[in-house]
Design an enzyme around this catalytic site. Structure first.
Site: not given
Ligand code: FAD
Lengths: 352, 389
Positions: B125, B128, B160, B244, B371
């Site tokens: 997928q 991100s 992933s 999902e 969140e």
């Molecule tokens: C093991 C793993 C597998 C993954 N697999 C995939 C995949 O296959 N394909 C894919 O596309 N993505 C994948 N992801 C990515 C995942 O979808 C993102 O990590 C997730 O959407 C959060 O985005 P970010 O990591 O950029 O965090 P950020 O969006 O930068 O957030 C950082 C922190 O701030 C908080 N935050 C941000 N905005 C707000 C708000 N408005 N209110 C409150 N809190 C907030 C978040 O909750 C988080 O705690 C994977 C992630 C992991 C850890």
């Protein structure tokens, strides 16, 4: 498998809710706390009119037959409207007497029709589950189980006030022995599970009410120029309350279904404990009790100082949530029970 | 309200149990987050497919059994009870397939699904981006119109198992003049081996090269690989995002099986006087059972025409927190042996508790952070006012 209330059951719940909403239950609760049980009795008569108490009584004794899901959903409504009185105990006593059967001096024949009709307010205590009887001074009779002996109490001590003023607790002294032996012990185990399940159902209703009232409040209370419900810390706290309630609910209804199956399969009172049904009930009690308490804490906090007042009706539910946590099985007792036997295995019962 | 099974459903369950008992590898496969393990798991997908267990709810024409949702739940219970290997094809089966069933063409279904079911094509997928996590609509990777298709450019991340996967699906900005960031996106599938794709594996918390970032430089995608209408990608993606968060990614069977193993571990090793630990074990059993029963209710609702909607957010927060609590309890129960990494030869139970804990820790982050899920619960289920995002 269709693990969902059907339309008729859901409508029954709504009907009960409407009736209780119109009954000014909070006034009855406050009167009950001062020892004036008349308005509470009036609420009970209305409730009885819907047949609630007959749901715990078989048809041959004037009840609706044993309808555990309907009984459970009724008690959710009782919790939602904070109905006072020994309703859990009355239903548990009905199960106790029905299980004992006609052998012991016609107890079932005497009391079950009165319970089904809503004419008897029955208190019931089992010393294995706690020293106090609820509303014994108000009830028409108090049954007391001590080990394998069943008595009708003939006196009770002074009221020991509960954190919930509508729960009037007393210690009861023994009276005439009505029955004794292993059959009492077995029936009491089933009655205790009944009480535990219906306490869980009540707690669930209490939690639902606390959440509803709090959501309504945070939508209209403004600070910093906006509704406090738009702040993320407030939202997330309420989301957690909804989570707790949403996942407690299927445990409560699941336990009702399994427990009924176990009771029916065990007409001879043997081996009830081995079915795992009591484990489902214990799970329901833990989850619903925790959910209600989580709801109470959030409700108080999110109402601010207003939430700390006795004047606001909210206090009735906050205090009940605390009281129900310990009634008919503390969280620790219930968790121990969960690990004491086989877990319910998922649907295994075969039928067409 | 009823928890009984029909004879036919019970027979299905028995058939699944028997097949699994005969086919689940005796020794656990190596971790699917490594190249070696990935290959072994791809073989396992092939085996499942041969028994027609790889996608039980799909129509038979695509390799499924046309099974009901309830039977899927029963299958999953048996699957995890049998300790069968993790599903390397999960992104495809749980995320892309439902999207295709809803928005794909007949040609796409016929081309994509059988290869997905057999493990011949493993999907990643690619949603991100470095600048688009929680705020997914901020994504910048683009799809530019060209003859007979699109050219992809940009940078995807946290994908992933993309280090080993064959193909990927994701959202791209195709209509730069759109009025809102959610508009003008296109959902499409692309080849991870296509010219212009660079895959860089990223080590996870435990160092395994599980996910990857993708650099895309004019990667050609034919029109046949666009899912739904160009420009409507957000709608297409959101209509299935609930999959999902909801049931399909984390079936209750996974938790009922793990909680059962936890209780067994407690019975075998715990000090009965340690009631604090006992209570946590009980809570794991209670949580797993709650999730299982909630799933039965959810299936009944869906069967009667309901949609998962925002309720999937409740499910997501619930399973992700349960998963962590359950594994932390197991590690605490194991005492000094609880710190052993999954690769330690003395790691209890083939390192499954350690591995499970590492995996569980990601739950509150992926599939939309908890969140964000709590915001959805509060706004869409409780009706609270939208706040600042
Ligand atoms: C093991 C793993 C597998 C993954 N697999 C995939 C995949 O296959 N394909 C894919 O596309 N993505 C994948 N992801 C990515 C995942 O979808 C993102 O990590 C997730 O959407 C959060 O985005 P970010 O990591 O950029 O965090 P950020 O969006 O930068 O957030 C950082 C922190 O701030 C908080 N935050 C941000 N905005 C707000 C708000 N408005 N209110 C409150 N809190 C907030 C978040 O909750 C988080 O705690 C994977 C992630 C992991 C850890």
């Amino acid at each position: 498998m269709r693990f969902l209330l059907d339309a008729e059951q859901a409508e029954f719940g709504r009907t009960l809710g409407r009736l209780l909403a119109a009954a000014d239950v909070p006034a009855a609760v406050r009167a009950w706390g001062t020892g004036d049980s008349a308005p509470g009795h009036a609420v009970w008569r209305r409730l009885a009119g819907t047949g609630v108490f007959g749901l715990a009584v078989p048809e041959k004794h004037g009840g609706a037959g044993f309808l555990p899901v309907e009984l459970t959903l009724s008690f959710v409504e009782l919790g939602r409207y904070a109905v006072p009185g020994p309703a859990v105990e009355t239903a548990a006593a009905a199960v106790l007497l029905e299980r004992l059967g006609d052998a012991d001096g016609g107890l079932a024949g005497t009391w079950l029709p009165a319970i089904a009709a809503g004419d008897a307010m029955v208190s019931y205590a089992d010393l294995a589950h706690g020293p106090y009887a609820l509303d014994a001074a108000t009830a028409d009779v108090t049954f007391l189980v001590d080990g394998d002996t069943l008595r009708a109490c003939d006196g009770c001590g002074p009221v020991q006030p509960s954190v919930d003023p509508a729960r009037r607790l007393t210690r009861c002294a023994g009276g005439a022995v009505l029955a004794s032996g292993p059959a009492v012990w077995a029936a009491a185990a089933q009655a205790a599970d009944t009480a535990r399940l219906l306490t869980a159902a009540q707690a669930l209703g209490v939690g639902r009410r606390l959440l509803d009232d709090t959501v309504a409040y945070v939508k209209q209370r403004t600070q910093f120029g906006v509704a406090v419900g738009s702040f993320q810390a407030v939202k997330h706290r309420l989301a957690d309350v909804l989570l707790a309630l949403e996942f407690a609910e299927p445990l409560v209804y699941g336990a009702a279904v399994e427990w009924a199956g176990a009771l029916q399969a065990d007409t001879a009172n043997h081996g009830y404990g081995a079915t795992g049904a009591g484990i489902g009930v214990a799970m329901a009690k833990v989850a619903a009790g925790e959910a209600a308490y989580t709801a109470a804490r959030a409700a108080l906090q999110l109402h601010g100082a207003l939430g700390y007042t006795d004047e606001l009706g909210l206090s009735l539910w906050i205090r009940r949530a605390r009281a129900l946590r310990g009634a008919w099985g503390t969280p620790a007792e219930c968790r121990a029970r969960v690990l004491a036997g086989p877990a319910p295995a998922g649907p295994q019962i075969f039928h067409e | 309200m009823d928890l009984g099974l029909t004879a036919a459903d019970a027979e299905f369950r028995r058939e699944a149990r028997d097949w699994l008992a005969a086919h689940v590898p005796a020794e656990p496969l190596p971790s699917l987050e490594t190249a070696e393990g990935f290959a072994a798991h791809r073989e396992w997908e092939r085996e499942l497919y041969t028994g027609r267990w790889s996608a039980v709810t799909w129509p038979e024409a695509y390799g499924g059994r046309g099974a009901s949702l309830l039977r899927w739940l029963l299958f999953e219970e048996e699957y995890y009870a049998a300790r069968a290997p993790g599903r390397v094809s999960q992104n495809g089966v749980s995320l892309l397939a439902p999207t295709l069933f809803e928005h794909g063409t007949q040609e796409q279904l016929a081309r994509v699904l059988p290869a997905m079911a057999s493990g011949a094509t493993i999907w990643a997928q690619a949603w991100s981006e470095p600048g688009a996590g929680s705020d997914l609509a901020a994504l910048r990777s683009s799809a530019v119109r060209t003859d007979g298709g699109w050219l992809l450019r940009g940078h995807k991340t946290w994908s992933s198992r993309a280090a080993f996967a064959d193909r990927a699906f994701g959202l791209f900005r195709s209509h730069p003049g759109a009025d809102r960031p959610h508009n003008g996106l296109t959902y499409l599938m692309f080849d991870l081996a296509a010219p212009g794709v660079t895959v860089r594996p990223i080590g996870r918390l435990d160092g395994k090269p599980a996910f990857a970032e993708l650099f895309l430089e004019d990667v050609f995608v034919p029109d046949a690989d666009v899912i739904g209408e160009p420009g409507q990608g957000w709608r297409v993606a959101m209509s299935t995002a609930g999959n999902e968060r909801g049931l399909t990614l984390r079936s209750p069977g996974r938790f009922t099986a793990a909680a059962g193993r936890l209780a067994a571990l407690w019975r075998a090793t715990a000090d009965p006087a340690d009631t604090a630990l006992r209570d946590r074990v009980a809570d794991a059993l209670i949580g797993a059972r709650a999730y299982q029963l909630a799933a039965y209710a959810g299936v009944a609702r869906l069967t009667e025409g309901g949609t998962p909607g925002a309720a999937a957010s409740l499910t997501k927060v619930f399973w992700s927190e349960l998963d962590i609590a359950l594994h932390e309890t197991a590690l605490d129960l194991l005492g000094p042996r609880g710190e052993l990494a999954a690769t330690a030869t003395e790691a209890p139970d083939h390192g499954s508790w350690a591995d499970g804990w590492i995996f569980a820790l990601a739950g509150p982050v992926y599939a939309g952070t908890n969140e964000i899920q709590r915001d959805i619960i509060a706004e869409r289920l409780l009706g609270l006012p939208k706040g600042r995002r």
